[in-house]
Design a protein around this motif. Structure first.
Motif, PDB file in Angstrom:
ATOM      1  N   ALA A   6       5.316  22.837 -19.697  1.00 33.32           N
ATOM      2  CA  ALA A   6       6.777  22.927 -19.747  1.00 33.32           C
ATOM      3  C   ALA A   6       7.299  23.921 -18.718  1.00 33.32           C
ATOM      4  N   LEU A   7       6.609  25.049 -18.558  1.00 34.29           N
ATOM      5  CA  LEU A   7       7.023  26.045 -17.567  1.00 34.29           C
ATOM      6  C   LEU A   7       6.874  25.508 -16.150  1.00 34.29           C
ATOM      7  N   ALA A   8       5.812  24.755 -15.913  1.00 33.16           N
ATOM      8  CA  ALA A   8       5.609  24.163 -14.586  1.00 33.16           C
ATOM      9  C   ALA A   8       6.719  23.162 -14.272  1.00 33.16           C
ATOM     10  N   ALA A   9       7.100  22.351 -15.267  1.00 35.04           N
ATOM     11  CA  ALA A   9       8.188  21.380 -15.062  1.00 35.04           C
ATOM     12  C   ALA A   9       9.510  22.100 -14.820  1.00 35.04           C
ATOM     13  N   LEU A  10       9.729  23.169 -15.543  1.00 35.47           N
ATOM     14  CA  LEU A  10      10.936  23.970 -15.353  1.00 35.47           C
ATOM     15  C   LEU A  10      10.968  24.562 -13.953  1.00 35.47           C
ATOM     16  N   ARG A  11       9.842  25.075 -13.490  1.00 36.48           N
ATOM     17  CA  ARG A  11       9.769  25.680 -12.155  1.00 36.48           C
ATOM     18  C   ARG A  11      10.054  24.631 -11.074  1.00 36.48           C
ATOM     19  N   ARG A  12       9.497  23.432 -11.234  1.00 35.12           N
ATOM     20  CA  ARG A  12       9.733  22.369 -10.251  1.00 35.12           C
ATOM     21  C   ARG A  12      11.206  21.996 -10.193  1.00 35.12           C
ATOM     22  N   ALA A  13      11.837  21.918 -11.363  1.00 33.11           N
ATOM     23  CA  ALA A  13      13.258  21.565 -11.403  1.00 33.11           C
ATOM     24  C   ALA A  13      14.101  22.648 -10.742  1.00 33.11           C
ATOM     25  N   ALA A  14      13.787  23.907 -11.024  1.00 33.32           N
ATOM     26  CA  ALA A  14      14.554  25.010 -10.442  1.00 33.32           C
ATOM     27  C   ALA A  14      14.378  25.070  -8.931  1.00 33.32           C
ATOM     28  N   GLN A  15      13.166  24.822  -8.465  1.00 36.38           N
ATOM     29  CA  GLN A  15      12.900  24.877  -7.028  1.00 36.38           C
ATOM     30  C   GLN A  15      13.559  23.733  -6.273  1.00 36.38           C
ATOM     31  N   SER A  16      13.669  22.577  -6.919  1.00 40.14           N
ATOM     32  CA  SER A  16      14.230  21.400  -6.242  1.00 40.14           C
ATOM     33  C   SER A  16      15.744  21.322  -6.334  1.00 40.14           C
ATOM     34  N   GLY A  17      16.344  22.174  -7.177  1.00 42.64           N
ATOM     35  CA  GLY A  17      17.787  22.126  -7.358  1.00 42.64           C
ATOM     36  C   GLY A  17      18.234  21.104  -8.385  1.00 42.64           C
ATOM     37  N   ALA A  18      17.291  20.534  -9.137  1.00 39.54           N
ATOM     38  CA  ALA A  18      17.625  19.549 -10.175  1.00 39.54           C
ATOM     39  C   ALA A  18      18.262  20.252 -11.373  1.00 39.54           C
ATOM     40  N   ASN A  19      18.865  19.476 -12.244  1.00 38.87           N
ATOM     41  CA  ASN A  19      19.447  20.000 -13.476  1.00 38.87           C
ATOM     42  C   ASN A  19      18.313  20.550 -14.354  1.00 38.87           C
ATOM     43  N   ILE A  20      18.400  21.801 -14.717  1.00 35.82           N
ATOM     44  CA  ILE A  20      17.314  22.423 -15.478  1.00 35.82           C
ATOM     45  C   ILE A  20      17.505  22.305 -16.994  1.00 35.82           C
TER      46      ILE A  20
END
Length: 215
Positions: A6-20
């Protein structure tokens, strides 16, 4: 493993600018803590440091401070450099007014002050104290978390070879806790009844060079 995913998915979303929001909800359901969530946000975006309004520039506000300024000058001459005082606010306490009053008065009394605002970790405070080779560390804690924070900080001060540097603490601190802080090695404990800033300033001078404040 669910938390890590879950943390890895959150990090990917934050880095890509996606809705977190979606990954954040999934993280909460997996058992991710608020601190772990915030750690990812800080790692990706950095951490905001709000302005404190305390300038390091020398002050012209000297009225009524002549005696203290003379003492600071005398101690600084004996030290071979300006008396260096670090003011820190560890933990999640957001009330900075008291710390800023101390930092302002220390600056007005001629001390070289370092104050970088709120929500610092003990590790950050000790690193800054070591980097700047400070003479005194002053901590303001109003959150009630003074015991674990100071215990951590004092251990880090010893490990960093700075066990000789006086540490003073101010905050909402019960008498029993004040005794425990003193037992940890804290040099002075101040509570709301200790509102005379000039007295605190002279205490600092005396801690750096014992007997100097009275000389």
């Amino acid at each position: 493993s669910a938390v890590e995913a879950a943390l890895a998915a959150l990090r990917r979303a934050a880095q890509s600018g996606a809705n977190i929001m979606g990954p954040s909800i999934a993280a909460a359901r997996a058992g991710v803590t608020t601190g772990e969530w915030a750690g990812v946000m800080r790692a990706v975006h950095g951490e905001y440091r709000g302005p404190t309004g305390v300038s390091q520039a020398p002050s012209n506000r000297t009225e009524g401070l002549e005696e203290i300024r003379d003492a600071v000058d005398a101690v600084s001459a004996r030290l071979g450099r300006r008396l260096k005082f670090l003011v820190g606010k560890p933990g999640l306490d957001g009330h900075s007014n008291g710390a800023e009053q101390i930092a302002f008065r220390a600056r007005d009394c001629g001390m070289d002050i370092t104050y970088e605002g709120i929500r610092l970790t003990p590790e950050e405070i000790v690193a800054r104290a070591r980097e700047q080779d400070v003479h005194v560390v002053g901590l303001s804690i109003l959150s009630g978390s003074h015991l674990p924070l100071i215990e951590d900080l004092m251990a880090r001060m010893q490990a960093a070879g700075m066990g000789h540097v006086p540490v003073i603490v101010g905050g909402i601190i019960p008498d029993d806790d004040a005794a425990r802080l003193t037992a940890m090695g804290v040099a002075r404990v101040y509570t709301p009844k200790d509102f005379q800033l000039n007295t605190i300033m002279m205490d600092i001078v005396g801690l750096v060079v014992p007997g100097a404040a009275a000389a």
